[in-house]
Write a protein that holds these residues in place. Structure first.
Motif, mmCIF file in Angstrom:
data_model
loop_
_atom_site.group_PDB
_atom_site.id
_atom_site.type_symbol
_atom_site.label_atom_id
_atom_site.label_comp_id
_atom_site.label_asym_id
_atom_site.label_seq_id
_atom_site.Cartn_x
_atom_site.Cartn_y
_atom_site.Cartn_z
ATOM 1 N N ASP A 4 0.884 -1.186 0.000
ATOM 2 C CA ASP A 4 0.000 0.000 0.000
ATOM 3 C C ASP A 4 0.911 1.223 0.000
ATOM 4 O O ASP A 4 1.674 1.437 0.939
ATOM 5 C CB ASP A 4 -0.893 -0.030 1.238
ATOM 6 N N THR A 5 0.858 2.029 -1.054
ATOM 7 C CA THR A 5 1.823 3.131 -1.201
ATOM 8 C C THR A 5 1.446 4.381 -0.426
ATOM 9 O O THR A 5 2.226 5.317 -0.366
ATOM 10 C CB THR A 5 1.958 3.507 -2.686
ATOM 11 N N ARG A 6 0.264 4.441 0.187
ATOM 12 C CA ARG A 6 -0.137 5.638 0.922
ATOM 13 C C ARG A 6 0.446 5.585 2.331
ATOM 14 O O ARG A 6 0.308 4.588 3.036
ATOM 15 C CB ARG A 6 -1.656 5.741 1.003
ATOM 16 N N LEU A 7 1.100 6.657 2.755
ATOM 17 C CA LEU A 7 1.710 6.708 4.085
ATOM 18 C C LEU A 7 0.657 7.129 5.104
ATOM 19 O O LEU A 7 0.576 8.281 5.511
ATOM 20 C CB LEU A 7 2.886 7.683 4.074
ATOM 21 N N VAL A 8 -0.169 6.158 5.524
ATOM 22 C CA VAL A 8 -1.259 6.432 6.462
ATOM 23 C C VAL A 8 -0.681 6.527 7.863
ATOM 24 O O VAL A 8 -0.148 5.548 8.389
ATOM 25 C CB VAL A 8 -2.337 5.317 6.383
ATOM 26 N N GLN A 9 -0.777 7.697 8.481
ATOM 27 C CA GLN A 9 -0.192 7.904 9.808
ATOM 28 C C GLN A 9 -1.218 7.825 10.931
ATOM 29 O O GLN A 9 -0.833 7.659 12.088
ATOM 30 C CB GLN A 9 0.508 9.266 9.862
ATOM 31 N N THR A 10 -2.510 7.949 10.634
ATOM 32 C CA THR A 10 -3.521 7.973 11.691
ATOM 33 C C THR A 10 -4.550 6.862 11.473
ATOM 34 O O THR A 10 -4.809 6.441 10.331
ATOM 35 C CB THR A 10 -4.257 9.317 11.728
ATOM 36 N N ALA A 11 -5.154 6.419 12.565
ATOM 37 C CA ALA A 11 -6.202 5.401 12.539
ATOM 38 C C ALA A 11 -7.060 5.604 13.780
ATOM 39 O O ALA A 11 -6.812 6.512 14.599
ATOM 40 C CB ALA A 11 -5.592 3.994 12.508
ATOM 41 N N VAL A 86 -4.343 11.567 5.208
ATOM 42 C CA VAL A 86 -3.761 10.447 5.955
ATOM 43 C C VAL A 86 -2.613 10.884 6.859
ATOM 44 O O VAL A 86 -2.058 10.069 7.589
ATOM 45 C CB VAL A 86 -3.261 9.358 4.984
ATOM 46 N N GLY A 87 -2.217 12.179 6.831
ATOM 47 C CA GLY A 87 -1.107 12.668 7.635
ATOM 48 C C GLY A 87 -1.445 12.739 9.111
ATOM 49 O O GLY A 87 -2.581 12.492 9.538
ATOM 50 N N GLU A 88 -0.451 13.116 9.924
ATOM 51 C CA GLU A 88 -0.635 13.094 11.374
ATOM 52 C C GLU A 88 -1.690 14.084 11.847
ATOM 53 O O GLU A 88 -2.287 13.899 12.907
ATOM 54 C CB GLU A 88 0.700 13.384 12.073
ATOM 55 N N SER A 89 -1.986 15.131 11.051
ATOM 56 C CA SER A 89 -3.012 16.096 11.455
ATOM 57 C C SER A 89 -4.423 15.679 11.036
ATOM 58 O O SER A 89 -5.384 16.361 11.367
ATOM 59 C CB SER A 89 -2.694 17.471 10.858
#
Length: 589
Positions: A4-11, A86-89
């Motif tokens: 998965d190429t998206r850098l998902v930082q939050t969930a 998908v970033g930390e914010s």
């Protein structure tokens, strides 16, 4: 597992409906600690994050950033989640809810939280006693200050300067990374003071809602100071009244360059005043310089954040700040700001290409290749090649007309004649590929150059110049379409809260209109503003010099339209700033 190429930082933790956010640490050593802390937890691309609701895995990397990853679909294909951020914010709205819930419980209060669309942009907080808040996490939805809800503004959302001038303070919110979580900060912004940030834990809840220490001090100071009657400006010289009002108007519209020019040019003006008038002007100048410092610091910090986000490849943060940065610099940006804006736009274009399907990328490369290839050599005339030749000539003709409208004032008589000659040849080659409007424009340029030529006989010319005579010879019906087009362009600039130069205005004129000569500019603006009524703001104030400052012709235009004449350049700039403020206030209402 398919990558998965998206850098998902939050969930979110628990399930797809959860509102418990979590941020994955980017470093491998931190991820080991994170996994041991959350050994019994499951992570999800939550619906309250705008996600697909699928379960996520944690991915450990040594040579690049660690991140969450979608599990592949049952058939082995990758998950094509189109979560907008998908970033930390991207989970800050959930962190804000969590922090506010804890703060309210500590004060014995409770509230209901709602996340209106678009997800992540708004948080509505309804307290039990009827107090309501709306928090704008970004600029996707414009704040409604007339609504009963108290308004909080997130990063990148700049309040209307008129709002700051009309209330004691405005609340801001932001979230910063603090270990494996995000810490919520509340800022108190006012017109004459820099924004003061404190942790949400340092704030109190009253019957009127949230109260920060800075807001409490501002309210106490206002209560302790008896209401003073406004200064009797009628007793001051008219030049001081105009200067003060111009400074106030520039601050209301957020026009940093106007405030800076009035502040920097005030020295000789102050020396010419008596002590009482000088004291009044210096008091307003001190407030304006404080305002200017606050806005310059904010703008500098915003561009530094964009620059850092581009270098760290945080697309969400770049995209969320770019719109505000462009708005702050719509009347001109410095060289370093232009560089940062260009780099940010180039980076976002690259991100857009990264999400293309292989077929879309192939189509784009093929189209780019065809566009970049040199034009083929001319072949012997055939019916098909003749059609192409006419179309090419028509395209050349329109480019020449655009260049003539833009550069006419910079061309010598000889250069103008040469370009019009090329224009006539292109019209002949184009044949039926151009319409009647284009032919009429070519004829108008031909008449213009013919009228400016010296007669074959050696007789002396009349003392009057040729171009003003042509302006007088034009009938009202010929000028009406041109005036209507100029008016429409200026009204569009007013709606956007921007200014434009004469060159930019000429580029927006529709094809087929008679050319707008340099000698017509002032008369055309007077004509446009006279059609709007005596009390309407002057649209001509939006036409500026190349540096987006006041156009040198504006004082003459304003005087011709019944405005009081300015006594000196500084008063003229102040009057101009007031007129721009009137236009923007009308737009806001």
């Amino acid at each position: 597992m398919v990558r998965d190429t998206r850098l998902v930082q939050t969930a979110v933790i628990g399930d797809e409906q959860s509102d418990v956010p979590v941020v994955l640490p980017p470093e491998a050593i931190e991820l080991d600690v994170f996994r041991s802390t959350h050994v019994r937890d499951t992570f999800w691309c939550g619906l309250l994050l705008g996600g697909c609701g699928a379960q996520l895995a944690t991915k450990l990397y040594i040579d690049r950033q660690c991140h969450f990853q979608h599990y592949p679909l049952p058939n082995g294909a990758p998950n094509n989640c189109r979560r907008p951020a998908v970033g930390e914010s991207s989970a800050d709205h959930l962190y804000l809810k969590s922090a506010m819930s804890r703060s309210l419980l500590e004060h014995g209060r409770a509230a209901r939280f709602v996340f209106p669309p678009p997800i992540g942009s708004l948080v509505d907080v309804d307290l039990e006693d009827g107090v309501s808040l709306r928090i704008h996490m970004d600029g996707s939805v414009q704040p409604d200050w007339a609504e009963q809800r108290a308004v909080f503004l997130g990063p990148g959302v700049v309040p209307d300067p008129g709002r700051l001038a009309g209330c004691p303070y405005v609340y801001r919110v932001r979230c910063d990374t603090d270990g494996a979580t995000r810490r919520v900060w509340i800022g108190t912004q006012s017109l004459a003071r820099p924004t003061e940030w404190v942790s949400l834990s340092e704030c109190a809840w009253t019957d009127d809602g949230l109260l920060t220490p800075a807001a409490s001090r501002i309210l106490r100071a206002r209560a302790a100071t008896p209401a003073e009657s406004p200064p009797r400006r009628s007793a001051l010289p008219e030049s001081v009244v105009t200067f003060v009002r111009g400074l106030e108007a520039a601050q209301r519209t957020g026009t940093v360059e106007h405030v800076r020019r009035l502040c920097n040019g005030s020295g000789p003006f102050l020396q010419s005043l008596n002590p009482a008038a000088r004291a009044e002007a210096e008091k307003v100048l001190e407030e304006a310089r404080t305002w200017l410092t606050t806005h310059e610091d904010y703008q500098s910090r915003l561009f530094a954040e964009i620059d850092e986000a581009v270098r760290e490849r945080r697309a969400w943060d770049v995209r969320s700040r770019l719109q505000q940065a462009a708005a702050l610099t719509r009347r001109g940006a410095s060289a370093s700001e232009q560089r940062i804006l260009a780099a940010a736009r180039a980076y976002l274009r690259g991100q857009d290409y990264a999400e293309e399907t292989p077929s879309q990328a192939a189509w784009r490369r093929e189209a780019h290749y065809k566009f970049e290839q040199p034009a083929p050599k001319k072949k012997p005339s055939t019916p098909n090649s003749k059609t192409k030749q006419r179309q090419t000539a028509a395209a050349d003709l329109r480019r020449l007309m655009k260049r003539l409208r833009r550069d006419e004032r910079h061309l010598s008589t000889r250069e103008l004649r040469e370009m019009v000659g090329r224009l006539k040849r292109a019209a002949e080659e184009a044949g039926d590929a151009i319409g009647p409007k284009d032919r009429e424009t070519v004829a108008a340029w031909a008449r213009k150059t013919k009228g400016s030529a010296r007669p074959a006989s050696g007789k002396a010319q009349p003392p009057t110049s040729t171009r003003p005579a042509k302006v007088r010879d034009r009938s009202s019906s010929q000028l009406d379409p041109l005036a209507a087009a100029v008016k429409a362009i200026l009204q569009k600039a007013a709606s956007a809260g921007s200014t434009l130069t004469w060159g930019q205005l000429r580029e927006q004129l529709p094809d087929g209109l008679p050319p707008l000569e340099r000698t017509q500019q002032t008369a055309m603006l007077i004509r446009v503003d006279r059609s709007r009524g005596h009390d309407a703001p002057l649209l001509s104030a939006l036409v500026t010099a190349a540096d987006h400052d006041m156009h040198p012709a504006y004082p003459r235009i304003a005087e011709a339209l019944g405005r009081p004449p300015a006594q000196g350049s500084l008063e003229a700039v102040a009057q101009w700033a007031m007129e721009v403020s009137r236009i923007h206030r009308k737009r806001a209402h």
